[in-house]
Motif scaffolding. Structure first.
Motif, PDB file in Angstrom:
ATOM      1  N   GLU A   1       0.858  -1.186   0.000  1.00 28.18           N
ATOM      2  CA  GLU A   1       0.000   0.000   0.000  1.00 28.18           C
ATOM      3  C   GLU A   1       0.891   1.232   0.000  1.00 28.18           C
ATOM      4  OE1 GLU A   1      -3.286   2.253   2.805  1.00 28.18           O
ATOM      5  OE2 GLU A   1      -2.742   0.189   3.256  1.00 28.18           O
ATOM      6  N   ILE A   2       0.573   2.173  -0.874  1.00 28.76           N
ATOM      7  CA  ILE A   2       1.326   3.431  -0.948  1.00 28.76           C
ATOM      8  C   ILE A   2       0.361   4.575  -0.687  1.00 28.76           C
ATOM      9  CG2 ILE A   2       2.673   4.982  -2.404  1.00 28.76           C
ATOM     10  CD1 ILE A   2       3.647   2.566  -3.949  1.00 28.76           C
ATOM     11  N   THR A   3       0.711   5.413   0.274  1.00 29.73           N
ATOM     12  CA  THR A   3      -0.061   6.620   0.540  1.00 29.73           C
ATOM     13  C   THR A   3       0.889   7.804   0.475  1.00 29.73           C
ATOM     14  OG1 THR A   3       0.271   6.386   2.927  1.00 29.73           O
ATOM     15  CG2 THR A   3      -1.746   5.424   1.994  1.00 29.73           C
ATOM     16  N   HIS A   4       0.318   8.969   0.261  1.00 31.22           N
ATOM     17  CA  HIS A   4       1.160  10.168   0.232  1.00 31.22           C
ATOM     18  C   HIS A   4       0.384  11.363   0.770  1.00 31.22           C
ATOM     19  CE1 HIS A   4      -1.064  10.839  -3.521  1.00 31.22           C
ATOM     20  NE2 HIS A   4      -0.762  12.108  -3.365  1.00 31.22           N
TER      21      HIS A   4
ATOM     22  N   GLY B   1       3.866  -2.924   3.645  1.00 29.97           N
ATOM     23  CA  GLY B   1       3.782  -4.260   3.075  1.00 29.97           C
ATOM     24  C   GLY B   1       5.078  -4.692   2.414  1.00 29.97           C
ATOM     25  N   ARG B   2       4.953  -5.321   1.261  1.00 24.10           N
ATOM     26  CA  ARG B   2       6.110  -5.861   0.544  1.00 24.10           C
ATOM     27  C   ARG B   2       6.352  -5.058  -0.734  1.00 24.10           C
ATOM     28  NH1 ARG B   2       7.651 -11.097   1.694  1.00 24.10           N
ATOM     29  NH2 ARG B   2       8.274 -11.400  -0.482  1.00 24.10           N
ATOM     30  N   LEU B   3       7.571  -4.615  -0.912  1.00 21.33           N
ATOM     31  CA  LEU B   3       7.978  -3.950  -2.152  1.00 21.33           C
ATOM     32  C   LEU B   3       8.965  -4.898  -2.825  1.00 21.33           C
ATOM     33  CD1 LEU B   3       7.824  -1.572  -4.038  1.00 21.33           C
ATOM     34  CD2 LEU B   3       9.408  -0.338  -2.570  1.00 21.33           C
TER      35      LEU B   3
ATOM     36  N   ILE C   1       4.144  -1.481 -10.058  1.00 17.27           N
ATOM     37  CA  ILE C   1       2.995  -0.686  -9.599  1.00 17.27           C
ATOM     38  C   ILE C   1       3.479   0.470  -8.740  1.00 17.27           C
ATOM     39  CG2 ILE C   1       0.884  -0.756  -8.197  1.00 17.27           C
ATOM     40  CD1 ILE C   1       0.830  -3.824  -8.967  1.00 17.27           C
ATOM     41  N   ALA C   2       4.432   0.190  -7.841  1.00 14.38           N
ATOM     42  CA  ALA C   2       4.979   1.237  -6.969  1.00 14.38           C
ATOM     43  C   ALA C   2       5.674   2.309  -7.797  1.00 14.38           C
ATOM     44  CB  ALA C   2       5.950   0.626  -5.967  1.00 14.38           C
ATOM     45  N   ASP C   3       6.443   1.892  -8.789  1.00 15.90           N
ATOM     46  CA  ASP C   3       7.166   2.843  -9.631  1.00 15.90           C
ATOM     47  C   ASP C   3       6.190   3.772 -10.348  1.00 15.90           C
ATOM     48  OD1 ASP C   3       9.644   3.817 -10.697  1.00 15.90           O
ATOM     49  OD2 ASP C   3       9.188   2.792 -12.583  1.00 15.90           O
ATOM     50  N   GLU C   4       5.147   3.218 -10.913  1.00 11.89           N
ATOM     51  CA  GLU C   4       4.149   4.024 -11.612  1.00 11.89           C
ATOM     52  C   GLU C   4       3.432   4.978 -10.657  1.00 11.89           C
ATOM     53  OE1 GLU C   4      -0.028   3.354 -14.024  1.00 11.89           O
ATOM     54  OE2 GLU C   4       1.430   1.728 -13.984  1.00 11.89           O
TER      55      GLU C   4
ATOM     56  N   PHE D   1      10.512   9.464   2.308  1.00 12.37           N
ATOM     57  CA  PHE D   1       9.906   8.138   2.312  1.00 12.37           C
ATOM     58  C   PHE D   1       9.734   7.683   3.751  1.00 12.37           C
ATOM     59  CE2 PHE D   1      11.517   7.745  -2.073  1.00 12.37           C
ATOM     60  CZ  PHE D   1      10.420   7.140  -2.684  1.00 12.37           C
ATOM     61  N   ASP D   2       8.504   7.351   4.112  1.00 11.38           N
ATOM     62  CA  ASP D   2       8.215   6.751   5.414  1.00 11.38           C
ATOM     63  C   ASP D   2       8.109   5.244   5.180  1.00 11.38           C
ATOM     64  OD1 ASP D   2       7.261   5.781   7.801  1.00 11.38           O
ATOM     65  OD2 ASP D   2       5.449   7.025   7.824  1.00 11.38           O
ATOM     66  N   LEU D   3       9.130   4.514   5.611  1.00 10.32           N
ATOM     67  CA  LEU D   3       9.188   3.072   5.375  1.00 10.32           C
ATOM     68  C   LEU D   3       8.947   2.270   6.656  1.00 10.32           C
ATOM     69  CD1 LEU D   3      12.249   3.041   2.940  1.00 10.32           C
ATOM     70  CD2 LEU D   3       9.818   3.280   2.395  1.00 10.32           C
ATOM     71  N   SER D   4       8.326   2.892   7.643  1.00 10.59           N
ATOM     72  CA  SER D   4       8.126   2.239   8.935  1.00 10.59           C
ATOM     73  C   SER D   4       7.221   1.014   8.846  1.00 10.59           C
ATOM     74  CB  SER D   4       7.578   3.231   9.960  1.00 10.59           C
ATOM     75  OG  SER D   4       6.359   3.793   9.503  1.00 10.59           O
ATOM     76  N   ALA D   5       6.360   0.933   7.839  1.00 13.84           N
ATOM     77  CA  ALA D   5       5.467  -0.220   7.692  1.00 13.84           C
ATOM     78  C   ALA D   5       5.904  -1.140   6.545  1.00 13.84           C
ATOM     79  CB  ALA D   5       4.035   0.248   7.479  1.00 13.84           C
TER      80      ALA D   5
END
Length: 112
Positions: free
Chosen positions: A2-5, A18-20, A27-30, A45-49
């Motif tokens: 999941e990506i939020t901004h 989740g998993r990158l 999908i993440a790149d787009e 980048f908040d990568l805490s999750a």
């Protein structure tokens, strides 16, 4: 995955949960490239999750960082788990991208 901004004081904060990995990296790149407005010069980048990061996922994050640097901007990473930190460390990117413990520290670093 999941990506939020959100935008805070002209600073873009992207949180990835989740998993990158190879399956989610395209999908993440787009998503991230669409999120990077032309005038974005500060990215956090908040990568805490983030639970898992593959080499494909690493490329996505580094690609966004490279784009911000091309714009003469600043980028930082926050909230890395030990596992994710080790991936950045082994790949040698801990010297290239500032890593902060919390989002607040990252905001402070990018605001100066």
């Amino acid at each position: 995955m999941e990506i939020t901004h959100r935008v805070e004081n002209d600073l873009l904060i992207i949180a990835i949960a989740g998993r990158l990995d190879a399956a989610t990296a395209p999908i993440a790149d787009e998503t991230i490239n669409k999120t990077l407005a032309e005038n974005t010069k500060r990215l956090l980048f908040d990568l805490s999750a983030l639970e898992y990061l593959s080499s494909g996922g690493l490329r996505v994050i580094l690609g966004a960082a490279k784009e911000i640097r091309r714009r003469e901007g600043k980028v930082a990473l926050t909230g890395l788990t030990q596992y994710v930190y080790e991936i950045f460390e082994v790949s040698g990117f801990t010297d290239m991208i500032p890593i902060k413990d919390t989002v607040e520290e990252g905001l402070q670093d990018l605001s100066s």
